[in-house]
Motif scaffolding. Structure first.
Motif, PDB file in Angstrom:
ATOM      1  N   ASP A 295       0.861  -1.190   0.000  1.00 27.94           N
ATOM      2  CA  ASP A 295       0.000   0.000   0.000  1.00 27.94           C
ATOM      3  C   ASP A 295       0.896   1.239   0.000  1.00 27.94           C
ATOM      4  N   TYR A 296       0.847   2.032   1.079  1.00 23.79           N
ATOM      5  CA  TYR A 296       1.683   3.233   1.180  1.00 23.79           C
ATOM      6  C   TYR A 296       2.804   3.067   2.210  1.00 23.79           C
ATOM      7  N   ILE A 297       3.071   1.845   2.610  1.00 25.18           N
ATOM      8  CA  ILE A 297       4.069   1.576   3.645  1.00 25.18           C
ATOM      9  C   ILE A 297       5.286   0.888   3.034  1.00 25.18           C
ATOM     10  N   VAL A 298       6.472   1.476   3.290  1.00 25.12           N
ATOM     11  CA  VAL A 298       7.713   0.852   2.850  1.00 25.12           C
ATOM     12  C   VAL A 298       8.395   0.226   4.066  1.00 25.12           C
ATOM     13  N   GLU A 299       8.930  -0.963   3.876  1.00 29.95           N
ATOM     14  CA  GLU A 299       9.602  -1.694   4.952  1.00 29.95           C
ATOM     15  C   GLU A 299      11.103  -1.678   4.701  1.00 29.95           C
ATOM     16  N   CYS A 300      11.868  -1.232   5.696  1.00 33.17           N
ATOM     17  CA  CYS A 300      13.319  -1.223   5.578  1.00 33.17           C
ATOM     18  C   CYS A 300      13.819  -2.660   5.400  1.00 33.17           C
TER      19      CYS A 300
ATOM     20  N   HIS B 267      16.112  -3.988   8.915  1.00 33.47           N
ATOM     21  CA  HIS B 267      15.569  -4.331  10.229  1.00 33.47           C
ATOM     22  C   HIS B 267      14.045  -4.287  10.299  1.00 33.47           C
ATOM     23  N   GLY B 268      13.375  -4.035   9.174  1.00 35.92           N
ATOM     24  CA  GLY B 268      11.922  -4.120   9.130  1.00 35.92           C
ATOM     25  C   GLY B 268      11.158  -2.900   9.607  1.00 35.92           C
ATOM     26  N   ALA B 269      11.815  -1.769   9.847  1.00 36.74           N
ATOM     27  CA  ALA B 269      11.076  -0.565  10.245  1.00 36.74           C
ATOM     28  C   ALA B 269      10.123  -0.175   9.122  1.00 36.74           C
ATOM     29  N   LEU B 270       8.944   0.309   9.496  1.00 34.06           N
ATOM     30  CA  LEU B 270       7.895   0.642   8.540  1.00 34.06           C
ATOM     31  C   LEU B 270       7.649   2.150   8.506  1.00 34.06           C
TER      32      LEU B 270
ATOM     33  N   ARG C 198       3.815   8.695   2.240  1.00 33.09           N
ATOM     34  CA  ARG C 198       3.127   9.983   2.055  1.00 33.09           C
ATOM     35  C   ARG C 198       3.561  11.011   3.083  1.00 33.09           C
ATOM     36  N   THR C 199       3.850  10.559   4.302  1.00 33.81           N
ATOM     37  CA  THR C 199       4.117  11.489   5.410  1.00 33.81           C
ATOM     38  C   THR C 199       5.490  11.306   6.049  1.00 33.81           C
ATOM     39  N   GLY C 200       6.107  10.151   5.831  1.00 34.63           N
ATOM     40  CA  GLY C 200       7.371   9.828   6.487  1.00 34.63           C
ATOM     41  C   GLY C 200       7.197   9.303   7.901  1.00 34.63           C
ATOM     42  N   ALA C 201       5.958   9.244   8.379  1.00 28.94           N
ATOM     43  CA  ALA C 201       5.695   8.796   9.749  1.00 28.94           C
ATOM     44  C   ALA C 201       6.093   7.329   9.922  1.00 28.94           C
ATOM     45  N   GLY C 202       6.727   7.053  11.059  1.00 26.33           N
ATOM     46  CA  GLY C 202       7.040   5.678  11.411  1.00 26.33           C
ATOM     47  C   GLY C 202       5.767   4.974  11.848  1.00 26.33           C
ATOM     48  N   ASP C 203       5.653   3.714  11.523  1.00 23.10           N
ATOM     49  CA  ASP C 203       4.482   2.929  11.897  1.00 23.10           C
ATOM     50  C   ASP C 203       4.588   2.544  13.371  1.00 23.10           C
ATOM     51  N   PRO C 204       3.487   2.616  14.132  1.00 22.52           N
ATOM     52  CA  PRO C 204       3.527   2.248  15.556  1.00 22.52           C
ATOM     53  C   PRO C 204       4.007   0.815  15.816  1.00 22.52           C
ATOM     54  N   ARG C 205       3.842  -0.078  14.843  1.00 25.40           N
ATOM     55  CA  ARG C 205       4.294  -1.464  15.018  1.00 25.40           C
ATOM     56  C   ARG C 205       5.810  -1.554  15.080  1.00 25.40           C
ATOM     57  N   THR C 206       6.504  -0.552  14.545  1.00 24.45           N
ATOM     58  CA  THR C 206       7.967  -0.534  14.566  1.00 24.45           C
ATOM     59  C   THR C 206       8.416   0.816  15.130  1.00 24.45           C
ATOM     60  N   SER C 207       8.152   1.022  16.384  1.00 20.57           N
ATOM     61  CA  SER C 207       8.406   2.316  17.024  1.00 20.57           C
ATOM     62  C   SER C 207       9.888   2.686  17.072  1.00 20.57           C
ATOM     63  N   TRP C 208      10.773   1.735  16.824  1.00 19.79           N
ATOM     64  CA  TRP C 208      12.197   2.046  16.831  1.00 19.79           C
ATOM     65  C   TRP C 208      12.600   2.818  15.567  1.00 19.79           C
ATOM     66  N   GLY C 209      11.722   2.910  14.583  1.00 20.54           N
ATOM     67  CA  GLY C 209      12.006   3.655  13.357  1.00 20.54           C
ATOM     68  C   GLY C 209      11.285   4.992  13.376  1.00 20.54           C
ATOM     69  N   PRO C 210      11.949   6.057  13.844  1.00 20.97           N
ATOM     70  CA  PRO C 210      11.279   7.359  13.891  1.00 20.97           C
ATOM     71  C   PRO C 210      11.022   7.915  12.490  1.00 20.97           C
ATOM     72  N   ARG C 211      10.397   9.049  12.444  1.00 17.76           N
ATOM     73  CA  ARG C 211       9.981   9.705  11.200  1.00 17.76           C
ATOM     74  C   ARG C 211      11.121   9.879  10.191  1.00 17.76           C
TER      75      ARG C 211
END
Length: 103
Positions: free
Chosen positions: A58-63, A66-69, A73-86
């Motif tokens: 969808d609109y989510i890219v996974e590193c 280490h899997g940060a999401l 569209r916004t650069g916001a980190g996904d709450p499921r991978t809180s170690w990946g900030p904006r």
């Protein structure tokens, strides 16, 4: 036109296939989704992984490292991978098929 002209043109992009570019010395990931082009800093804010090599859902890219999401569209980190900030995002403007980035 304000910003920096990219070497890639819109016609060079394939829908939902991230690519890496360099603008003003910064590495940026571009991705076109349904005709809209999104740009965010390529190096993952967690450990520097190349986001353009990550999986897009969808609109989510996974590193790929280490899997940060991140939402492209916004650069916001996904709450499921809180170690990946904006991630930093950048505005893309298209004029006559040419792409310009505000960076």
């Amino acid at each position: 036109m304000a910003g920096v002209k990219l070497e890639l043109k819109k016609a060079d992009l394939t829908d939902r296939k991230p690519v890496g570019v360099t603008a003003n010395g910064k590495k940026v990931m571009l991705v076109m989704i349904d005709g809209n082009i999104y740009a965010l800093e390529s190096a993952c804010s967690h450990r520097g992984g190349p986001l353009e090599k990550g999986k897009l859902t969808d609109y989510i890219v996974e590193c790929p490292w280490h899997g940060a999401l991140y939402d492209v569209r916004t650069g916001a980190g996904d709450p499921r991978t809180s170690w990946g900030p904006r991630q930093n995002t950048y505005k893309i403007t298209e004029q006559d098929g040419e792409l310009w980035i505000d960076i």
